[in-house]
Design an enzyme around this catalytic site. Structure first.
Site, PDB file in Angstrom:
ATOM      1  N   LYS A 211      74.910 -22.649 -26.131  1.00 48.30           N
ATOM      2  CA  LYS A 211      74.420 -23.747 -25.888  1.00 48.30           C
ATOM      3  C   LYS A 211      74.693 -24.829 -26.999  1.00 48.30           C
ATOM      4  O   LYS A 211      74.578 -24.323 -28.034  1.00 48.30           O
ATOM      5  CB  LYS A 211      72.905 -24.009 -25.916  1.00 48.30           C
ATOM      6  CG  LYS A 211      72.252 -25.336 -25.421  1.00 48.30           C
ATOM      7  CD  LYS A 211      70.599 -25.603 -25.387  1.00 48.30           C
ATOM      8  CE  LYS A 211      70.128 -26.788 -24.784  1.00 48.30           C
ATOM      9  NZ  LYS A 211      68.804 -26.959 -24.697  1.00 48.30           N
ATOM     10  N   SER A 287      66.995 -28.043 -20.128  1.00 47.93           N
ATOM     11  CA  SER A 287      68.193 -28.911 -20.694  1.00 47.93           C
ATOM     12  C   SER A 287      69.526 -27.756 -20.916  1.00 47.93           C
ATOM     13  O   SER A 287      70.705 -28.347 -21.140  1.00 47.93           O
ATOM     14  CB  SER A 287      68.108 -29.661 -22.094  1.00 47.93           C
ATOM     15  OG  SER A 287      67.499 -28.851 -23.047  1.00 47.93           O
ATOM     16  N   SER A 311      63.202 -25.866 -21.245  1.00 44.38           N
ATOM     17  CA  SER A 311      64.565 -26.060 -21.343  1.00 44.38           C
ATOM     18  C   SER A 311      65.518 -24.642 -21.066  1.00 44.38           C
ATOM     19  O   SER A 311      66.538 -24.822 -20.737  1.00 44.38           O
ATOM     20  CB  SER A 311      65.257 -26.495 -22.488  1.00 44.38           C
ATOM     21  OG  SER A 311      64.897 -28.046 -22.665  1.00 44.38           O
TER      22      SER A 311
END
Ligand SMILES: *[C@@H]1O[C@H](CO)[C@@H](O)[C@H](O)[C@H]1NC(C)=O
Ligand SMILES: *[C@@H]1O[C@H](CO)[C@@H](O)[C@H](O)[C@H]1NC(C)=O
Length: 631
Positions: A211, A287, A311
């Site tokens: 990420k 996210s 997330s």
């Protein structure tokens, strides 16, 4: 939970709250009062919020309408605040685990984890009753070891697949950044190690995506923004990334994410809306959107995410993969953007629980987030045991049921399967004040995010920010010290409630989200969107994992009527990852026969039967690598 006095909540002392099923505590449905906005509306809204006079007034109304005043700011509570969800380590004496020494290297830890997996023949889909499964770390490792394919070929296929998926018509927006040269260089080195018969671990040559909130050389860490990396250069690998590199993994780039992690849709106005491989017209969730979608689409068996408010678990659930969020403080956090301090944790997205476990084993240890007086012991679940462990699940019925009909039915069916197969009973409990906890967490993550960015925000040109992030930052900046502290008093209450629940059961079970992936509307693509109603449904079951620092895992258990994935979540006692992995493994085994292939999927190993037979013959003679799914 108490009573409303002059419009604000008076909370009963914790010890007077009844947590049994028959409790009179009522379940407050999230009552989000904010219309969906996108396009020009978001812009106007952001301008208003940022204007001094209107903004102050508007925020006051919004907070009042959304119960922040009633449930938090004006609430009366007697518990002192607890600011940090770090739990002292307790030896849980978990069933069927093996605890490891503290002096091992990442690859030694990986080896021990692989030893805990059941030995299976590594059979492919042919000849079994499975519809679909993704290639696992063990599949990659086995294919490399017997020369069926090389890491270099996999890297080339990876690059071709990412290239294709980034362009029209797909435009999946999985990645923010990937560097072909760097990937091929790593793959060449790994190929060389296999040629010499000296792979470092089962992770050698396995593609892993990161990420874009976690430092990983040679990439900048954007946090999903167009500016943060210019002010905060990435100089080194984050510790968790370094540990994966030490195991030989190929780090294949930085995945897309919701800007600043400040939302759960995964629609990023700068780098594109990450699309769901099961239906590209829908969101992937956020996210950690790109990490979930890349794993779902077969581009890598594992990716890293960060989970500050669901997330990791939300996009994992929406994209039909496993998401593991360890206990607060369990994994090294150095080199992760400090967007908040007391709720975020590195987490793992994987195609199977075994793979999440192997990567968890690689990253575990060294440099805890906060030095704890007693360093937590690292224990691994013995998944090779044929007799199952004995587990008691807790379910807060009204909360559990506060989701779409398809999700409720599917999750209840999954629990029935666990009961029928393993005799695991579910006790019904009441977990009170869930909505107050959601708001308290929102105040906390928001205050921490705007504080951590404050020095940048003073100097920056707001035009560099997406519109929905501007709205989020305006709201975050409006929380007061008093509200923050009241939120921490709520945190204290919830820590005590959960401790009590865990004296009655091993884990709390919930659906992972209240809705499945919703549609990406065109007006959201450039401005992002504000959809607090869907947002609240997405985070509904995530909060305890962050606000209270508890470990949690989501496992795919089925699909809704339109074929979109559904996840079931287990929330565990502090430091009980081994038990959670055990449970997730049992759940996965009972659901794997219904797993479906996504619409967008790349098969990087492309097994060819002739090769496979040669491989199997070789394995019979030599030492066979242990493996993957036990089916
Ligand atoms: C399971 O794995 C452990 C740890 O590697 C090993 O000691 C044990 O013998 C294995 N048990 C079985 C039944 O394979
Ligand atoms: C909080 O931090 C975590 C990890 O750093 C991140 O995933 C999350 O998006 C952050 N959220 C906010 C609102 O800052």
């Amino acid at each position: 939970m108490g009573l409303f006095k002059a419009g604000s909540m008076v909370y009963k002392p914790v010890k007077e709250v009844d947590l049994s099923r028959e409790s009179s505590e009522f379940y407050l449905h999230a009552n989000v009062k904010a219309p969906r906005m996108a396009g020009i509306l978001v812009k106007i809204f952001a301008w208003f919020l940022e204007s001094r006079i209107f903004g102050t007034f508007l925020l006051y109304i919004l907070k009042g309408n959304n119960l922040i005043h009633k449930l938090i700011r004006d609430a009366e509570l007697e518990e002192p605040p607890v600011y940090n969800p770090l739990h002292p380590f307790e030896d849980l004496k978990e069933q069927d685990v093996t605890c490891i020494g503290s002096d091992l290297t990442p690859s030694e830890q990986v080896k021990l984890a692989v030893d805990c997996l059941p030995v299976s023949s590594g059979k492919t889909l042919n000849g079994s009753d499975l519809h679909f499964r993704r290639w696992t770390i063990s599949d990659y490792s086995r294919a490399y070891s017997c020369g069926e394919i090389t890491p270099l070929v996999v890297a080339e296929r990876f690059l071709a697949a990412v290239g294709e998926s980034s362009k029209p018509p797909l435009q999946m927006s999985f990645f923010i950044n990937y560097d072909a040269e760097d990937i091929l260089r790593q793959a060449t080195a790994s190929t060389h190690r296999y040629k010499q018969g000296l792979p470092i671990s089962v992770l050698d040559g396995v593609p892993i995506a990161i990420k874009d909130e976690i430092d990983c050389k040679p990439y900048p860490t954007t946090g999903g923004t167009k500016w943060l990396h210019k002010r905060r250069p990435c100089t080194d690998d984050a510790h968790c990334v370094e540990r994966l590199r030490l195991c030989g993994a190929i780090l294949v780039g930085k995945t897309n994410m919701h800007e600043l992690g400040a939302g759960t849709s995964g629609i990023n106005p700068h780098y594109g809306a990450t699309r769901n491989p099961y239906d590209p017209s829908r969101i992937s969730g956020g996210s950690s959107s790109g990490s979930a979608a890349a794993v779902a689409a077969g581009l890598c068996p594992v990716a890293l995410g960060v989970d500050g408010g669901g997330s990791v678990r939300i996009p994992a659930s929406l994209c039909g993969v496993v998401g593991l969020k360890p206990t607060f403080g369990r994994l090294p956090h150095t080199g992760v953007l400090p967007l908040n301090w007391t709720v975020g944790m590195v987490g793992i997205l994987a195609g199977s629980i075994e793979d999440a476990f192997i990567v968890y084993a690689a990253m575990n240890g060294e440099l805890q987030l906060h030095p704890s007086p007693t360093l937590p012991k690292i224990c691994f679940p013995l998944l090779n045991k044929t007799t199952p462990i004995n587990i008691k699940l807790a379910k807060s019925v009204e909360w559990f049921n506060d989701c779409s009909d398809d999700i409720r039915t599917c999750c209840n069916n999954a629990l029935d399967k666990l009961y029928k197969r393993h005799g695991w009973k579910t006790v019904e409990v009441t977990i009170p004040e869930i909505e107050a906890m959601r708001l308290a967490h929102y105040l906390t993550i928001g205050s921490e995010c705007s504080t951590s960015l404050s020095s940048h925000l003073q100097k920056m040109n707001f035009a560099e920010l997406g519109w929905d992030a501007r709205v989020a930052l305006a709201v975050y900046g409006a929380f007061s010290g008093k509200e923050y502290i009241k939120a921490q008093q709520i945190r204290n209450r919830q820590m005590q409630f959960h401790k009590n629940i865990f004296s009655q059961a091993d884990v709390i079970v919930t659906p992972t989200t209240g809705v499945t992936a919703y549609s990406i509307l065109n007006d959201a693509l450039k401005t992002g969107e504000l959809d607090y109603v869907n947002g609240a449904a997405l985070v509904r079951y995530s909060i305890a994992g962050n606000f209270l620092g508890l470990p949690a895992v989501t496992v795919p258990v089925g699909y809704d009527k339109t074929g979109l994935p559904i996840g079931l979540q287990f929330i565990g006692r502090p430091w009980s990852e081994a038990t959670l992995i055990h449970i997730a493994f049992a759940m996965q085994a009972l659901c794997i026969s219904v797993y479906k292939k996504p619409e967008v999927f790349y098969d990087l190993l492309q097994k060819n039967e002739v090769h496979q037979e040669i491989c199997e013959a070789k394995e019979l003679n030599g030492t066979r690598p242990t493996s993957g799914l036990n089916v």
